[in-house]
Every structure is written in C-alpha cells, then in structure tokens.
Scaffold this motif. Structure first.
Motif, PDB file in Angstrom:
ATOM      1  N   HIS B 207      30.747  21.391  59.838  1.00  0.00           N
ATOM      2  CA  HIS B 207      31.974  22.175  59.949  1.00  0.00           C
ATOM      3  C   HIS B 207      31.767  23.649  60.276  1.00  0.00           C
ATOM      4  O   HIS B 207      32.228  24.548  59.560  1.00  0.00           O
ATOM      5  N   ARG B 292      39.654  19.674  65.402  1.00  0.00           N
ATOM      6  CA  ARG B 292      39.068  19.489  64.075  1.00  0.00           C
ATOM      7  C   ARG B 292      39.023  18.019  63.671  1.00  0.00           C
ATOM      8  O   ARG B 292      38.083  17.580  63.035  1.00  0.00           O
ATOM      9  N   GLU B 692      32.903  19.012  48.766  1.00  0.00           N
ATOM     10  CA  GLU B 692      32.938  18.417  50.103  1.00  0.00           C
ATOM     11  C   GLU B 692      32.672  16.916  50.050  1.00  0.00           C
ATOM     12  O   GLU B 692      31.544  16.486  49.866  1.00  0.00           O
ATOM     13  N   THR B 706      41.295  16.140  57.656  1.00  0.00           N
ATOM     14  CA  THR B 706      41.818  17.500  57.770  1.00  0.00           C
ATOM     15  C   THR B 706      41.198  18.333  56.655  1.00  0.00           C
ATOM     16  O   THR B 706      40.653  17.789  55.692  1.00  0.00           O
ATOM     17  N   PHE B 707      41.329  19.643  56.782  1.00  0.00           N
ATOM     18  CA  PHE B 707      40.828  20.529  55.731  1.00  0.00           C
ATOM     19  C   PHE B 707      41.731  20.517  54.496  1.00  0.00           C
ATOM     20  O   PHE B 707      41.448  21.185  53.507  1.00  0.00           O
ATOM     21  N   GLN B 708      42.820  19.765  54.554  1.00  0.00           N
ATOM     22  CA  GLN B 708      43.623  19.601  53.336  1.00  0.00           C
ATOM     23  C   GLN B 708      43.028  18.516  52.456  1.00  0.00           C
ATOM     24  O   GLN B 708      43.256  18.480  51.257  1.00  0.00           O
ATOM     25  N   TYR B 710      39.546  17.341  53.046  1.00  0.00           N
ATOM     26  CA  TYR B 710      38.120  17.664  52.911  1.00  0.00           C
ATOM     27  C   TYR B 710      38.069  19.135  52.528  1.00  0.00           C
ATOM     28  O   TYR B 710      38.469  19.998  53.311  1.00  0.00           O
ATOM     29  N   LEU B 712      36.659  22.700  51.764  1.00  0.00           N
ATOM     30  CA  LEU B 712      35.579  23.672  51.906  1.00  0.00           C
ATOM     31  C   LEU B 712      35.792  24.764  50.862  1.00  0.00           C
ATOM     32  O   LEU B 712      36.917  25.011  50.425  1.00  0.00           O
TER      33      LEU B 712
END
Lengths: 161, 793
Positions: B207, B292, B692, B706-708, B710, B712
């Motif tokens: 990422h 992404r 993560e 999505t980063f929601q 997964y 970080l």
C-alpha cells in the motif's frame, strides 16, 4: 456535459465536465493541476484533500459540477508566485515531513485549514486533524513536527481569504 | 557545519555533507505540486486503459464476449490474450530472479484466457478515450466462467486430495526444502527444556499511496518508451525487451517520481507487459493507473506464513537447537518463487547464537493474490518466530525476557560472525559488524525496562493492564551483485550522477548527492542525480533489500573520488604543478597557497577534446568516471525495539503508550533521512501487528478492498516515537553504510505482540499471531477467563 466556472488558486477557470467527473479529475486532467493526488478514490486516504470555499474537501468524493461557482485552493496555490514556500511547506522541508511526497498535497491542505482555524494547535490537535490522511512513508511524526513548527509562523499573509 | 565526514583524499577540501541532515533536493517540487508521478505525465493523443479482472478465485473461462464493450462510443479496443500474442514472445510472464532455473508453470499470464486462479487476475484490456469510458466498457464485457474448487488456506492446500489451485498443476506444492545445520536431534535429546508453538503471521499489503501504473509511447522511430511506477526499471527493461522481441536500443524505460514502493513495485507485472504490447499493436500511447481496489486484488501481498517451532534450551535458557516446519502461502502464482521463504528460514536465528537448526519449508500455492516482497521481505516473519520463542523460554523458565536474549546474543568479540548458512547468492552468511548486546542494553536503559515491573504492579493494582515488550532484529542489507554510479562533470562545471538505483521516495538523490559532493568539494545542491532511466544508465538493479545507499552509494563514492583525482591530474598537467600542490574547492582546482586555479568547467571542456588540438598524453578523455561497485557480502544492520502498551481487556483494545527504537545502520549519510525511514518502518510494523488484515472468505474472495475495511495506521494511534542511533560502520563497503529501509519494520510486530502478551500476563495468555485485532484479543481473554473459572482452584 455541463459548463462550470470556478476560481482556483485565485485564477478564474471555465470548463465543461460530465456530471460524474470528480473535482479531483477535473483539476488534474482538465486544468492540468496535477498536484492534487488520488490515493484511494474512496475518500479515506486524504491525498486529494483540497479547500473548497475555505473548507477541506475530498477531491475524489466531490463532483466537479458541485464546485460550480466555488473558490478552490490546491497545493499549487500555497507557495508565493516568486517561489517562496508557504511556512507550512518550508516546515515540511525542514522537518523531513515528506518522503515520496504523494500524500503531501493533501496533508498540506488539511493542515492549512487547521492552522487557519487553530493557529497554535497542540500535538493532539494536529494528530486529530491529519487522522483522515494516510501516509505510508513517514510514520506521521515528522508531519506533526512540521505543523507545530509552522504554527507560530503561519500567517494569513499571502493566503487566499 | 557539524559533519563528521573525513576527507578521503588529501587534495580534497571537505564540505562534509555526509553525516549532516542536508535538506532534501527532492522536496521543493514535491511540496509545490510539481512532482511528476506516473499519472501526472501528459502526452498528446493518449488513450486510457482498464482491466477486466476475475471476479472468482478459481474458474475456467468458457467464453469472453467483448462485443458490447467494443461497440461503446469512445472505445478504441478491447483486447484479450489472443489479440496481444502477436506482439509477445509468450503469453506467460517470464520467471523473475530465482536460484531455481527452468520453472515456468508458476508465473502468471499476461492476460488469462483459459483459467483464472485468484480474484483480480487480469483477463481483458480495454482501451478508450478516457478512464471513465474504459471502465464503462470493462463493465460490458461478458465473462462466462465455470467455477472450479478453491483453496484458500495454505495448510489445507498441502493435504492429500486437496484440489489444485490451477488445473495445470499436479500439486499445490511449489517447492519444499530444508534449511539447517548442526546436530539437531542430539540438541533436543540433551536439552533441559523443550518448548513448542504454532505461529501465524498474516499477509498484509504494501500500500504505497501511489498505486502502480504504466504508460507506453511509440516513438517516431518505432522505438518504445515505457514509463512505469516501479522499483526495478532495469528489470522492466530487460524483461520487456525479451517479451516484446524488440531490440534493447529501441526500448527505453523511465521511472518518474514514484509514490512509494514498499516491495509490491519490485515485480514485473502482467499489466506492465500488456500495456506496452497493446501500444505496439495499436500504435497509440496508452496509460493505465492502478486504482486502490486493484491494489488490493492485484498488487503483490506478502507475509502469510505458518510456523511450527520447537526449541531446545539448557537449564539457563541458552539455545541448543530449533527445529520445525514452515508453510509459506505463495498465492496463485510465483513471480519470484523462493526468495521470501528462503529469507525467512535463513534469518530466523537473527542476532542469536543457535548451535543447531532444521527448518522444513513448504512453498504452497493458494487461490489468493500472488506473493512476493513487502517491506522486510520474509524477515519480519522470521523475527516474529524467533522473538516469540525467546519470550516463550523466558515465561516458561521464569526469567526476564531481556535476560534470555542477553544470554544468547552474539557478543561483539565474536564479530565478524559466520552463520552456518548461505545467503541466496551462495556466499557465506557473515555478520560483518555490530554490538547487539550494547544495542539491547542501551535500548532497555532508555525505555526504563528495569523499572517497568514495579510500574506494572502499581497499574494492575489500579485495574490497568500495561505491558512492555522487546524484539531484536538483524537485517542483511546492501544486496549486490552491484549497482551503477556514473559521475560526470558537464561543460558548464555542473555535476551529474547517473545510477541504476531507483528512487521511490526515500531521498536517494539527496544522499547520493551528499556522497558525491564531499569528494568533489562542492555543495550537494550543485549535484543533479538521475536515477531510473535506462537510456542514461545501461546497467542497474534497482530498489529492494535495503540495498541502494550501500551499493549505489559506494559506486558514486568511488566514481566521485576518481573524478576528483582526474581533475587534479588534469590541472597538474595544465598548470604544470605537481598534484600534491593542488586542492579541490568551490568548483575549482587551485594551487595551495597561491592564486592560480582552473575551474571544473574548464577542465571538462579541455577533456572533451577539440578537433585539431593536441590532447594531453597523460590524460583520458572526459571528466567523468563510471563505477559498478560489486559485492557478494551483505552489510548487517541491527535494531532493538522496546514497546509499552495498555490493553483494555473488556474491549480487546490496545493503546501504544511508548515506543523506543534503536537502529544501527552503520554510517549515516543523512541522519534525517535515516530517521524518516525508521519512523515509517516502525509504523508499517505496528500496522502488521495490530491493524492490517487482508481478509479473504472461505471461497478466497477478498473482503477488505477499501481503506475502510483494511486499516492502516493513522496519526492518532501512535505515541511519540523515540529513536536511538548507533553507527557501527560496515567494513564491507567503502562508505561504511548499512541499509535502513526495512530495519524499522522487521522487529516492530514482534515487539508490539510481546508487550500485549505481557500486559495480559495476569490472564496467562499466549499470542502467536499477527495481526491481533480487538475481537481476537477479546476472545483470547474471555477464553482464559473461562478456563480459569472452570479450573479447580
């Protein structure tokens, strides 16, 4: 296609956009302002953060047509025309607040907003402010340091109202 | 100036850039929006691409109907593998660097046409006027797929009767080998104690904030120019030339600004072959930029490994032997088959003396995204396995965790220390330098390790669960076989450095400029560094294994020194003064204590030669030097991390309260850049430890795209990171440096988990996995409570 007009970094622009074109894509591809970066295109990473009518917005979640008539500020508008860096940009350089530089435009715009509203933030307030901006390189500490360093010197001079 | 640089040549007036936190040369452009990342490149008449990717983890492709997509206005082409094949030597990707030759049934296809083996595998390439239209058309491609059995878990994939990940395979076992030495069985037979544990370290993703991307352009002479956001421009160059069957002279590969690498930009990907092939086919300039979601389902992931570890120790906790089995989840394909599990297996003993070792390694395919390096490249798993083992010994024997480590660390007097293992190059694994005992002692002192038990008792009395943990790590850095460095003084006296190393955000240009500047006695800002362009640098390896400063830095150092020597020699001829009477400074060679001098520009002009004018017999043309510094040794960096946490048992929530990290990467060229790398590395490891999780369901369908989903690490999860630096110069290279890019990440997860387990010691919990999300931790705590309540008093 829709006709839109907007003021970007103090310059008037007129252009056409599809209803679905995001503001970030419009800035990048129609206006050639590629400083605003797209990291996730779902509103989480914050790389595309810009200021719209003085308030931070995700360039990837806002449509270009929604920005019709708006005042938009992007990273390209931060330094003075003579190239002098904005105090926040200078602080980023001094504290190594960037590595690859991809998230940096969004970080800067988020922090410009914070420092306008809270000229002398605490470390916690800075961390809170950038908690919607993901940086994979720095571990954030140098960015926090940059914001704190700039907070004393970040005047309104040279900035859009 | 506070530099610590020592001049390497009596003729050079040092400017001592090396050792100073010189502001980065990269920054002004990046801070003002003038960076040039792949998607920022604008060329005339460009067309945009999107890929149709497999929605299933394993399926036979019965039919691909592109009719509706092709008919869409604004769509230029919808291409399958059959369309691209005339431009390709093979429909299959070549095998990347590997010690094992001849394997080719494990590389992915440029596009798949018969079968897909993971969700995200590219099948169709759509070319359209805009990315929006390309995505519209991609949605109109009709795929007729017959689902095939899916294997999601690497351990199940090894079982007899397990379905195969790809029908072309006879078994899911890609490779299996043993790494070991010494009399393991004997060690266990005589051991006072034997303990065992099963560990899992989960794959995460790299990422980088900028995803991958490729742009390919036909040049007027039918040459091909490919821009790629890659860590390996020369790999892309050599492999593409072969795949596309074009002359190397007709190909140029450039890396623009790269928005982070972290490993996943290390491989040559199918998209990097498909876009240039389509460009040759269509004779149009094409661009593809990964979004992404595509990163989640098509960029390399890493760390899934299952370790079963048995350790034999004597009564005092000295290691006698380790044996076990490790299953490495390789995902659906293997672009670089063995490097990661080999790294893991050979680095497990880390900074410790281990008399006997035997690890059976199984590299196993699953129907998940292919696996290669993510920051640390196999080392974090090995460190996790070893450091968890150290904690296990300590807890079982009632010893202090740091003390157990102290008893087993390689002492400084044994340096250089030869492990009874070979590096992947075949060279002996020789730890060149370092003082691991001092490193640990210094970190413990800084972190207040000895006071902690008392603080912990007081906290527990107040109902608070605080814990402390530690981990040591050693990382072999500076992998060769070489890296290129060319230093050239231009006709205007300006200095350029060309290198095959690949800048991806670390500050490589600044560090190389510092090294060059000191030798030529000029300020670093007068040096321009050109990296990642195969037209200016014919040879290069690129960015991986914390290698670039060590290898490119050494080449640039030696080349700069050669240029300085040549300038002195040329000036000596021209000024008719002996070389020892001359010195370099401010862009000139001057007679010491005199007013005669000649500028680097004039020297460069003279050494250019001119028709009809004699060339000094003693000199060679050009004020430049090219060095490919070669090495088969690794420079071993080391780190010790101590972490404090507080855990809320009712929520399974972990708060990091203190983080102290010591790093020894040898000579620091730019301490500010070193610190940046360490901070970023630590936070990556914290993410691996706590947040993560790349989720797949039982059908190997990714559930975190999505980063929601997964998570970080963001700024609010972190305490102030406290860093300590030691500088034990490596004797293995001329600048004394060791790599720094991965040393922050490698011990971080192990240290965090050690602290979490320590915080929960009143419950007697053992943590054998990363990440440890709140729900998992909560369940462990609840299980411990139930078992305690159920057990007789």
């Amino acid at each position: 296609m829709y006709e839109i007009e907007l003021l970007v970094n103090g310059r008037p622009y007129r252009g056409t956009a599809e209803s679905r074109t995001t503001l970030a894509d419009f800035l990048r591809h129609s206006l050639g302002l590629t400083g605003t970066h797209l990291g996730c295109e779902h509103g989480v990473c914050g790389a595309c953060t810009i200021l719209v009518d003085g308030v931070s917005a995700r360039g990837c979640l806002m449509l270009a047509v929604q920005a019709d008539g708006a005042i938009v500020e992007t990273v390209e508008g931060l330094a003075r025309p003579d190239g002098t860096l904005h105090p926040l940009q200078q602080a980023f350089r001094d504290t190594h607040g960037l590595q690859c530089g991809f998230c940096t435009p969004g970080m800067l715009m988020t922090l410009v907003e914070l420092l306008r509203e809270t000229p002398s933030p605490t470390e916690g307030e800075v961390r809170e402010a950038i908690s919607g901006n993901i940086c994979r390189c720095t571990g954030y500490q140098s960015i926090v340091n940059a914001a704190l360093r700039a907070s004393g010197s970040c005047t309104i001079e040279g900035e859009a109202p | 100036m506070t530099g610590t640089s020592t001049p390497t040549d009596a003729n050079v007036v040092t400017h001592a850039a090396v050792g100073r936190s010189v502001p980065r040369l990269e920054d002004p452009a990046l801070l003002t929006g003038r960076g040039r990342f792949l998607d920022d490149i604008v060329l005339p008449d460009i067309l945009h691409c999107a890929f149709v990717r497999s929605p299933l983890a394993h399926a036979r492709i019965e039919r691909i109907d592109v009719g509706a997509a092709r008919a869409l206005d604004g769509v230029h082409a919808v291409l399958t593998l059959a369309d691209l094949l005339p431009m390709l030597a093979s429909g299959r990707m070549p095998l990347g660097a590997s010690p094992i030759k001849g394997e080719n049934s494990s590389t992915p296809f440029v596009l798949s046409n018969k079968e897909v083996a993971y969700v995200g595998e590219p099948i169709v390439l759509v070319v359209a006027k805009s990315r929006y239209l390309a995505e519209d058309a991609a949605a109109l491609v009709q795929l007729e797929l017959t689902p095939l059995p899916v294997v999601c878990d690497a351990r199940e994939a090894m079982e007899p009767g397990s379905p195969v990940v790809r029908t072309e395979l006879k078994s899911n076992l890609l490779n299996s080998f043993n790494v070991g030495y010494g009399e393991v069985e004997e060690a266990f037979a005589k051991a006072a104690h034997v303990f065992s544990d099963d560990l899992w370290q989960h794959r995460g993703c790299g990422h980088s904030m900028e995803g991958r991307g490729v742009l390919a352009e036909i040049r007027p002479d039918n040459g091909l120019c490919v821009w790629s956001s890659t860590q390996m421009p020369h790999d892309v160059y050599y492999m593409l030339a072969a795949m596309l069957g074009i002359d190397q002279n007709a190909l140029r590969v450039i890396t623009p600004d790269v928005g982070g690498g972290f490993g996943p930009k290390y491989c040559l990907y199918p998209e990097e072959a498909a876009i240039p092939a389509a460009t040759l086919l269509l004779k149009r300039t094409l661009k593809w930029v990964e979004d992404r979601r595509e990163t989640f389902i098509s960029s390399i992931q890493e760390r899934d490994q299952y370790w079963s570890v048995e350790v034999a120790a004597d009564a005092e906790g000295h290691l006698l032997g380790v044996r076990g089995r490790m299953v490495h989840d390789q995902g659906a394909y293997a672009p670089k088959p063995v490097n990661l599990p080999y790294n893991s297996a050979t680095s497990m003993s880390g900074p410790y003396m281990l008399p006997a070792y035997s690890m059976d390694v199984h590299v196993v395919h699953t129907n998940k995204v292919p696996v290669s390096s993510v920051r640390g490249a196999g080392y974090p798993q090995a460190v996790f396995a070893m450091e968890r083992t150290m904690d296990l010994i300590a807890v079982k024997l009632g010893l202090d965790r740091a003390e157990v480590r102290r008893r087993n660390l390689i002492p400084p007097e044994k340096m250089p220390y030869t492990k009874k293992l070979k590096a992947r190059s075949g060279a002996a694994m020789v730890y060149d330098s370092g003082d691991y005992l001092a490193s640990q002692a210094e970190t413990l002192a800084a972190a207040g390790w000895d006071d902690f038990p008392e603080r912990q008792r007081r906290a527990l009395a107040a109902g608070r669960y605080i814990g402390i943990g530690l981990a040591n790590a050693v990382k072999g850095t500076g992998r060769g076989p070489f890296e290129s460095g060319v230093v050239r003084v231009g006709q205007n006296g300006k200095v350029s450095v060309f290198t095959g190393a690949a800048a991806m955000g670390q500050g490589l240009a600044t560090a190389l400029a510092q090294i060059c500047a000191d030798e030529l006695a000029i300020p670093p800002e007068d040096v321009t560094v050109i990296a990642g362009d195969t037209s200016t640098t014919p040879f290069g390896l690129g960015g991986f294994a914390s290698r670039q400063l060590v290898t490119a830095g050494s080449s640039v150092h030696l080349a700069s020194k050669a240029v300085a020597g040549k300038a002195i020699k040329a000036a000596s001829v021209l000024l008719e003064v002996s070389e020892d009477q001359l010195e370099l400074g401010d862009g000139r060679v001057s007679v010491k204590g005199g007013n005669r001098s000649i500028s680097l520009a004039e020297l460069a002009q003279m050494l250019r030669g001119a028709p009809g004018y004699a060339f000094p017999a003693q000199l060679e043309p050009g004020l430049e030097a090219s060095v490919q510094w070669k090495t088969d040794a690794l420079a071993y960096a080391n780190a010790c991390h101590v972490v404090e946490v507080e855990v809320e048992p009712e929520l399974g929530h972990v708060v990091l309260t203190r983080y102290v990290a010591l790093n020894d990467s040898g000579r620091m060229i730019n301490p500010m850049i070193v610190e940046g790398q360490i901070h970023g590395g630590i936070v990556h490891g914290i993410g691996n430890a706590l947040y993560e999780l790349m989720g797949y369901d039982a059908a190997a369908q990714p559930v975190t795209t999505t980063f929601q989903e997964y998570l970080l690490v963001t700024a609010t999860e972190l305490p102030t990171l406290e860093t300590i630096y030691r500088e034990t110069p490596s004797p293995k290279n001329p600048i004394g440096a060791k790599g720094v890019g991965e040393t922050g990440t490698i011990p971080a997860a192990a240290a965090v988990i050690s602290a979490v387990e320590n915080a929960l010691s009143p419950f007697g919990i053992r943590i054998s996995q990363t990440p440890i999300p709140p729900e998992t931790l909560f369940n462990l705590i609840e299980a411990a409570r139930r078992s305690r309540a159920g057990s007789p008093a």
